[in-house]
Design a protein around this motif. Sequence first.
Motif, PDB file in Angstrom:
ATOM      1  N   THR A 201       0.858  -1.186   0.000  1.00  0.00           N
ATOM      2  CA  THR A 201       0.000   0.000   0.000  1.00  0.00           C
ATOM      3  C   THR A 201       0.888   1.228   0.000  1.00  0.00           C
ATOM      4  O   THR A 201       1.725   1.391   0.909  1.00  0.00           O
ATOM      5  N   PHE A 202       0.694   2.108  -1.005  1.00  0.00           N
ATOM      6  CA  PHE A 202       1.582   3.260  -1.187  1.00  0.00           C
ATOM      7  C   PHE A 202       0.797   4.553  -1.035  1.00  0.00           C
ATOM      8  O   PHE A 202      -0.291   4.722  -1.607  1.00  0.00           O
ATOM      9  N   ASP A 203       1.359   5.492  -0.213  1.00  0.00           N
ATOM     10  CA  ASP A 203       0.784   6.821  -0.022  1.00  0.00           C
ATOM     11  C   ASP A 203       1.720   7.822  -0.681  1.00  0.00           C
ATOM     12  O   ASP A 203       2.791   8.138  -0.150  1.00  0.00           O
ATOM     13  N   ALA A 204       1.327   8.331  -1.835  1.00  0.00           N
ATOM     14  CA  ALA A 204       2.191   9.225  -2.604  1.00  0.00           C
ATOM     15  C   ALA A 204       2.413  10.547  -1.910  1.00  0.00           C
ATOM     16  O   ALA A 204       3.459  11.188  -2.079  1.00  0.00           O
ATOM     17  N   SER A 205       1.449  11.004  -1.118  1.00  0.00           N
ATOM     18  CA  SER A 205       1.577  12.316  -0.471  1.00  0.00           C
ATOM     19  C   SER A 205       2.693  12.347   0.564  1.00  0.00           C
ATOM     20  O   SER A 205       3.296  13.380   0.814  1.00  0.00           O
ATOM     21  N   GLN A 206       2.966  11.206   1.190  1.00  0.00           N
ATOM     22  CA  GLN A 206       3.996  11.149   2.238  1.00  0.00           C
ATOM     23  C   GLN A 206       5.155  10.223   1.885  1.00  0.00           C
ATOM     24  O   GLN A 206       6.037  10.008   2.722  1.00  0.00           O
ATOM     25  N   ASN A 207       5.131   9.715   0.645  1.00  0.00           N
ATOM     26  CA  ASN A 207       6.159   8.742   0.233  1.00  0.00           C
ATOM     27  C   ASN A 207       6.284   7.615   1.263  1.00  0.00           C
ATOM     28  O   ASN A 207       7.380   7.219   1.665  1.00  0.00           O
ATOM     29  N   ALA A 208       5.139   7.097   1.663  1.00  0.00           N
ATOM     30  CA  ALA A 208       5.095   6.031   2.663  1.00  0.00           C
ATOM     31  C   ALA A 208       4.469   4.793   2.041  1.00  0.00           C
ATOM     32  O   ALA A 208       3.580   4.886   1.199  1.00  0.00           O
ATOM     33  N   ALA A 209       4.927   3.627   2.489  1.00  0.00           N
ATOM     34  CA  ALA A 209       4.413   2.369   1.979  1.00  0.00           C
ATOM     35  C   ALA A 209       4.446   1.308   3.073  1.00  0.00           C
ATOM     36  O   ALA A 209       5.268   1.360   3.991  1.00  0.00           O
ATOM     37  N   VAL A 210       3.502   0.374   2.950  1.00  0.00           N
ATOM     38  CA  VAL A 210       3.421  -0.739   3.894  1.00  0.00           C
ATOM     39  C   VAL A 210       3.282  -2.023   3.088  1.00  0.00           C
ATOM     40  O   VAL A 210       2.452  -2.109   2.183  1.00  0.00           O
ATOM     41  N   CYS A 211       4.097  -3.036   3.417  1.00  0.00           N
ATOM     42  CA  CYS A 211       4.059  -4.335   2.739  1.00  0.00           C
ATOM     43  C   CYS A 211       3.582  -5.387   3.722  1.00  0.00           C
ATOM     44  O   CYS A 211       3.894  -5.319   4.922  1.00  0.00           O
ATOM     45  N   ASN A 212       2.841  -6.347   3.211  1.00  0.00           N
ATOM     46  CA  ASN A 212       2.326  -7.383   4.108  1.00  0.00           C
ATOM     47  C   ASN A 212       3.386  -8.401   4.509  1.00  0.00           C
ATOM     48  O   ASN A 212       3.112  -9.295   5.304  1.00  0.00           O
ATOM     49  N   CYS A 213       4.617  -8.291   3.992  1.00  0.00           N
ATOM     50  CA  CYS A 213       5.698  -9.134   4.517  1.00  0.00           C
ATOM     51  C   CYS A 213       6.255  -8.573   5.817  1.00  0.00           C
ATOM     52  O   CYS A 213       6.896  -9.288   6.591  1.00  0.00           O
ATOM     53  N   HIS A 214       6.020  -7.269   6.060  1.00  0.00           N
ATOM     54  CA  HIS A 214       6.360  -6.584   7.315  1.00  0.00           C
ATOM     55  C   HIS A 214       7.835  -6.718   7.684  1.00  0.00           C
ATOM     56  O   HIS A 214       8.192  -6.796   8.851  1.00  0.00           O
ATOM     57  N   LYS A 215       8.696  -6.718   6.689  1.00  0.00           N
ATOM     58  CA  LYS A 215      10.124  -6.796   6.997  1.00  0.00           C
ATOM     59  C   LYS A 215      10.618  -5.539   7.697  1.00  0.00           C
ATOM     60  O   LYS A 215      11.444  -5.620   8.616  1.00  0.00           O
ATOM     61  N   PHE A 216      10.106  -4.381   7.264  1.00  0.00           N
ATOM     62  CA  PHE A 216      10.545  -3.151   7.909  1.00  0.00           C
ATOM     63  C   PHE A 216      10.098  -3.122   9.365  1.00  0.00           C
ATOM     64  O   PHE A 216      10.867  -2.742  10.258  1.00  0.00           O
ATOM     65  N   GLU A 217       8.863  -3.507   9.633  1.00  0.00           N
ATOM     66  CA  GLU A 217       8.377  -3.514  11.015  1.00  0.00           C
ATOM     67  C   GLU A 217       9.135  -4.519  11.875  1.00  0.00           C
ATOM     68  O   GLU A 217       9.346  -4.287  13.065  1.00  0.00           O
ATOM     69  N   PHE A 218       9.570  -5.638  11.275  1.00  0.00           N
ATOM     70  CA  PHE A 218      10.229  -6.706  12.026  1.00  0.00           C
ATOM     71  C   PHE A 218      11.724  -6.450  12.194  1.00  0.00           C
ATOM     72  O   PHE A 218      12.284  -6.718  13.265  1.00  0.00           O
ATOM     73  N   MET A 219      12.366  -5.894  11.154  1.00  0.00           N
ATOM     74  CA  MET A 219      13.825  -5.760  11.176  1.00  0.00           C
ATOM     75  C   MET A 219      14.305  -4.322  11.122  1.00  0.00           C
ATOM     76  O   MET A 219      15.402  -4.016  11.589  1.00  0.00           O
TER      77      MET A 219
END
Length: 825
Positions: free
Chosen positions: A613-631
């Motif tokens: 899921t990508f938010d162009a206004s804030q250059n933010a994205a979330v992936c369902n693999c959640h590697k960023f949240e985990f590592m």
Amino acid sequence: MGCLLENVMNKHRSSSGAPSVLPDHSFALGFSGLLLPRPPLPPLGGVSPEGKARDNTCMISMEDTLVQDLIEIKEVEDRPVFEDKGAREYVIEQSMVAAIPEPYIGMEFKSPDDAQQYYNNYARSKGFGTRKNRISRSKINKAMIAREFVCSKEGLRANKYVKREDRVTVAPDEIREGCKAMILVSKKEEGKWIVSRFHTEHNHALASPMSTRFIRSHRTKTKVQKDLMDVLDDSGIRPSKIASILSHESGGLGNLNMTEHDIFNYLSRKRQKQLEKGDAQIMLDYFRGCQSKNPGFFYAIQTDIDGCLANCFWADARSRMAYKHFGDVVTFDPTYLTNKYRMPFVPFAGVNHHFQSILFGCALLWDETEETFIWLLKTWLKAMYGCSPNTIITDQDGAITNAIAQVLPNTTHHFCMWNIEKKFPETLSHVYHRNEDFKKEFNSCIHNTLTPDEFENSWTRVIQKYNLQGNSWLEKIYSIREKWVPAFLHNTFCAGMSTTQRSESLNKYFKDYVNASTPVSKFVLKYEEALDDRYNKEREENFKTMNSKPVMKTLYPMEAEASLIYTRKLFRIFQDELIHAQECVASRVDVNDGLKVYKVHGFNKEKPMYMVTFDASQNAAVCNCHKFEFMGILCRHILAIFIKKKVFSLPSQYIIRRWTKDAKKNDNSSIIQNKTDDKLSESSTLWFNSVMLHSLGLSEKATRSSKHYDLAIRGIKNLCDELDTLAIDIVNEGKKPASIDDSRMLEDDNVLYSGTTLRDPVHVISKGRPPSLRNKSSVEESSKKSKTCSSCNRKGHTKRTCERHQPNFESKSISTSQIVDVTQD
């Protein structure tokens, strides 16, 4: 060898055949103090061939007259020249021993010790051993006037030693055979002892030259060898390896004048002498010395009601400082045994900005009960300034789980996934053997599901397919799935850790320093050495990070940007994700409130499919693999979307400080948690802790160079002058400031300061070889054959471990009131 001696003698004669330059003098050969006449030797009785007794004698040192000659002659005669010092000394010694003359009546020595040295060297050249025997003393002043040295096989063993009724072990072999060989030296005058009687005949076979090194009187250790053994022992080298090193240093095993058993005995005696004060007391004294040198050192000791060591925890200032920066995720594993008391070693471990294992303190525990773990966690939390970690990873253990729930209620608790997975073959062996595809499907259910719903569906499908409904063990681990299944854990930051591998890797690392027979006092010293090595590796990685540039593999600006931000190790992880991002295909599937949803997969691979899921206004994205949240590192799927949407600069919200080069730079924040209680906020102890913490960081920076040091000292002096002139607030007037001396009052009221000492814990005696350092899992234990006790005829134990034969330890219950806790708090 006789030719060698003759060459030495000829060198001292003139080329014209004139008498020797020492015509009427004696020379010393191989031992200090022996007065030998010049060859030819006189017959027995001390009379020369000319019939005149020799009175003119003088002392000539072996080192001054013969050593250099022997070395030069060996080189001239093309004998091996040893560069090894030990081997070279042995060759010289063997040359001297082979040239020892026969004793004779009237042979003179400076002292009985010189006579003993001569006779022992003579015995070695002949192939027998020696020992001291009778002493004759003066009736007037009891001074020694005669000393007898005999063959080691002299006499016979007394019957009272052969037929001892209290002997438990088998009697040692008889080595005495009634040999009459001996030498008696008598005191002639002050500083002169002469041979008054000797006997050269033996009633037993003599040893060969290569076997004399096994005779007790010839098994000697030089000071150099002792120093080398001490160094090797302190480095964790075992006696068998030490013997191998000494053999190599001596030029071969045949040149080593000791056995492996001699080395073991020497080291054992040294350790016993070191532990005369008490193992636990030495450890306590070491802790007190560490804290007197470094106020940031923390330790706590718990005793039982008899004053014996029960539980012990310690952490140095470096570990407490590291916790400030990297204490968000912690693991600990209490299944490692590293000392002769079989006390579990519990290291608190984490990971630093170089992805290296680091220590936040460690403990030695009496047992693994809930009460013990509660004490340990409370003590550790106190050492870490009361700051709880965000996540803690442990084994699946009821006592640990209950202790964490009570002491760390706000910390996310995960179980080690590996420890749970290794139990599958044991509990589901019937399914594993019947169905070849079960293992593959079961692992896919655990590792290849991205969301909790996917896991639930996959789990139900596997359970139904293989008729596993009602399996109590599966129902149990399913009930705690939020603590170990990756689909539930990926939303929690764990610094890339899902197991207690960090603690276990440290356990393996400590095997190079300690073993199952290590006393606790030596263990704490070895722990300090291991800790220094870990921090040295961190400094090495810091140097490489600051003095090298990684090679760029793409043209994207965010790669060069990341190389300036991340450490070497973390940049390589990020770079690998960025490279693989180019192999991903992204296509938009939905738009909702300005948020675009993409599905991402590999080239020509529809599975696995990831949703970003990508938010162009804030250059933010979330992936369902959640590697960023985990590592804490962006995954390749999000980077593929950034490349697609031309986001070439790394958004700041995706840069986690703990992975950067500046992770340990001061952020002007305190590890002391904010307290809402006004009394706590005004506590001088909390102020002291905060100042101490910042001072540790200052000390680390001030020692980088002489300029840093000078600047820090000037700043500290100026700050002290300002503090001296600053007025004290009326609110705090009369409040006693915290100090190290005040913290030691905790120990003053303890039994350890009332004239007693800290006693050693109960020594668990093991049978045979020291057991494995790690506690066995149920899988490993089940593979062993069941044992039957010969005393009670019950299975599962032996007579040695039977309850009927165990001492009563009820009086050893831990008293939580008997705690030694010396800190700066």
